[in-house]
Design a protein around this motif. Structure first.
Motif, PDB file in Angstrom:
ATOM      1  N   LYS A 202     -38.062 -49.799  60.065  1.00 58.79           N
ATOM      2  CA  LYS A 202     -38.792 -48.892  60.977  1.00 58.79           C
ATOM      3  C   LYS A 202     -39.726 -49.645  61.913  1.00 58.79           C
ATOM      4  CE  LYS A 202     -42.067 -47.524  57.436  1.00 58.79           C
ATOM      5  NZ  LYS A 202     -43.245 -48.325  57.783  1.00 58.79           N
TER       6      LYS A 202
ATOM      7  N   GLY B  19     -50.315 -50.272  59.048  1.00 61.11           N
ATOM      8  CA  GLY B  19     -50.168 -51.536  58.308  1.00 61.11           C
ATOM      9  C   GLY B  19     -50.594 -52.717  59.186  1.00 61.11           C
TER      10      GLY B  19
ATOM     11  N   ARG C 229     -53.645 -55.285  58.524  1.00 62.51           N
ATOM     12  CA  ARG C 229     -53.389 -56.743  58.413  1.00 62.51           C
ATOM     13  C   ARG C 229     -54.183 -57.530  59.457  1.00 62.51           C
ATOM     14  NH1 ARG C 229     -48.482 -54.800  56.585  1.00 62.51           N
ATOM     15  NH2 ARG C 229     -47.697 -54.509  58.695  1.00 62.51           N
TER      16      ARG C 229
ATOM     17  N   ILE D  56     -56.567 -53.600  48.156  1.00 59.90           N
ATOM     18  CA  ILE D  56     -55.726 -52.397  48.147  1.00 59.90           C
ATOM     19  C   ILE D  56     -54.326 -52.738  48.661  1.00 59.90           C
ATOM     20  CG2 ILE D  56     -55.434 -50.075  49.113  1.00 59.90           C
ATOM     21  CD1 ILE D  56     -58.488 -49.881  49.363  1.00 59.90           C
TER      22      ILE D  56
ATOM     23  N   GLY E 249     -50.512 -52.933  46.812  1.00 61.87           N
ATOM     24  CA  GLY E 249     -49.511 -51.969  47.266  1.00 61.87           C
ATOM     25  C   GLY E 249     -50.001 -50.539  47.151  1.00 61.87           C
TER      26      GLY E 249
ATOM     27  N   LEU F 232     -52.493 -47.196  48.375  1.00 57.72           N
ATOM     28  CA  LEU F 232     -52.843 -46.628  49.669  1.00 57.72           C
ATOM     29  C   LEU F 232     -54.342 -46.750  49.928  1.00 57.72           C
ATOM     30  CD1 LEU F 232     -50.803 -43.307  50.074  1.00 57.72           C
ATOM     31  CD2 LEU F 232     -50.186 -45.645  50.710  1.00 57.72           C
TER      32      LEU F 232
ATOM     33  N   THR G 220     -58.305 -44.087  56.567  1.00 60.17           N
ATOM     34  CA  THR G 220     -57.104 -44.322  57.372  1.00 60.17           C
ATOM     35  C   THR G 220     -57.036 -43.341  58.535  1.00 60.17           C
ATOM     36  OG1 THR G 220     -55.990 -45.006  55.340  1.00 60.17           O
ATOM     37  CG2 THR G 220     -54.595 -44.568  57.243  1.00 60.17           C
TER      38      THR G 220
ATOM     39  N   GLY H  75     -46.052 -45.704  59.840  1.00 56.52           N
ATOM     40  CA  GLY H  75     -46.842 -45.901  58.616  1.00 56.52           C
ATOM     41  C   GLY H  75     -47.938 -44.870  58.417  1.00 56.52           C
TER      42      GLY H  75
ATOM     43  N   ARG I 155     -48.785 -40.847  55.759  1.00 58.61           N
ATOM     44  CA  ARG I 155     -48.050 -41.363  54.610  1.00 58.61           C
ATOM     45  C   ARG I 155     -48.126 -40.421  53.412  1.00 58.61           C
ATOM     46  NH1 ARG I 155     -47.429 -46.876  55.489  1.00 58.61           N
ATOM     47  NH2 ARG I 155     -46.747 -48.173  53.767  1.00 58.61           N
TER      48      ARG I 155
ATOM     49  N   ARG J  94     -45.505 -62.105  53.398  1.00 61.45           N
ATOM     50  CA  ARG J  94     -46.558 -61.090  53.279  1.00 61.45           C
ATOM     51  C   ARG J  94     -47.063 -61.060  51.849  1.00 61.45           C
ATOM     52  NH1 ARG J  94     -45.168 -55.413  56.159  1.00 61.45           N
ATOM     53  NH2 ARG J  94     -46.083 -54.658  54.219  1.00 61.45           N
TER      54      ARG J  94
ATOM     55  N   ARG K 100     -44.908 -49.850  46.058  1.00 63.41           N
ATOM     56  CA  ARG K 100     -44.867 -49.219  47.384  1.00 63.41           C
ATOM     57  C   ARG K 100     -43.668 -48.289  47.522  1.00 63.41           C
ATOM     58  NH1 ARG K 100     -44.730 -54.482  49.752  1.00 63.41           N
ATOM     59  NH2 ARG K 100     -44.133 -53.672  51.776  1.00 63.41           N
TER      60      ARG K 100
END
Ligand code: ADP
Length: 198
Positions: A17, A36, A40, A56, A60, A62, A68, A89, A92, A137, A148
């Motif tokens: 995706k 995401g 990051r 977190i 993996g 949320l 968020t 993402g 979710r 990652r 996940r």
């Protein structure tokens, strides 16, 4: 040219995706809003948010919904997202769907299409194993990947029961070459009258 489109791309980890999202967004001239990627980038820059979410992400789990959703609201309020955006993402889980609905409704907007990339579990697991060696990652450990995927199945897939009845979900076969899959997505969006302006 920018064509207005408010899109969400959903699929299990390893469904591709991220890659497809960038291609679609570029064609429409709209920004990709990937939670995401935002997390990051903050971890890499060592911001306060980054420090808050490092453990977190590595596990993996949320990031809390309120945090968020606040970050997404901020991002969608920037000028470049006024005419459209592609969410990757987020949302979710169904709570985040409510948050997004409320925010968009406040602007008199709603999502135009939800692109669901359909990929068998074995296929996504083998793609993830490859990505783990390529990108390194920190959340691509076998434990975090399994966790996940479980969260995807139990918390994220149910958002489709909310969007499905709205008639905005396009299920796309996510197995094939990158170009084939992009073409399938364009065809589905085109059928909704969502076309790239030329
Ligand atoms: P993947 O789809 O491979 O899990 P993402 O880049 O979408 O990768 O997300 C990486 C991590 O970022 C997630 O495991 C989670 O910790 C955090 N994250 C991303 N989006 C959200 C969200 N909408 N809500 C909560 N946490 C999120």
């Amino acid at each position: 040219m920018t064509a207005s489109a408010r899109l969400l791309i959903v699929g299990p980890q390893g469904s591709g995706k991220g890659t497809q999202g960038v291609r679609i967004a570029e064609s429409f001239g709209i920004p990709v809003v990937s939670t995401g990627d935002i997390f990051r980038a903050n971890i890499k820059e060592g911001t306060e948010l980054g420090q808050q979410v490092t453990a977190i992400l590595d596990a993996g789990d949320l990031v809390p919904d309120e945090l968020t959703s606040a970050i997404v609201r901020d991002r969608l309020s920037q000028d470049d997202a006024a005419a459209g955006f592609l969410l990757d993402g987020y949302p979710r889980n169904t709570h985040q769907v409510e948050h997004l609905d409320e925010f968009l409704a406040g602007r008199g907007e709603s999502l135009d299409a939800v692109i669901l990339l359909d990929v068998p579990r074995e296929e996504s697991i083998s793609r993830l194993a490859l990505r783990a060696t390529e990108q390194g990652r920190t959340d691509d450990t076998p434990e975090a990947i399994a966790h996940r995927l479980d969260i995807y199945e139990h918390e994220t897939a149910p958002i489709l029961s909310v969007y499905g009845p709205r008639g905005i979900v396009d299920t796309i076969d996510g197995v094939g070459t990158l170009d084939e899959i992009t073409e399938r997505i364009f065809a589905a969006l085109d059928a909704r009258g969502l076309r790239v302006a030329v």
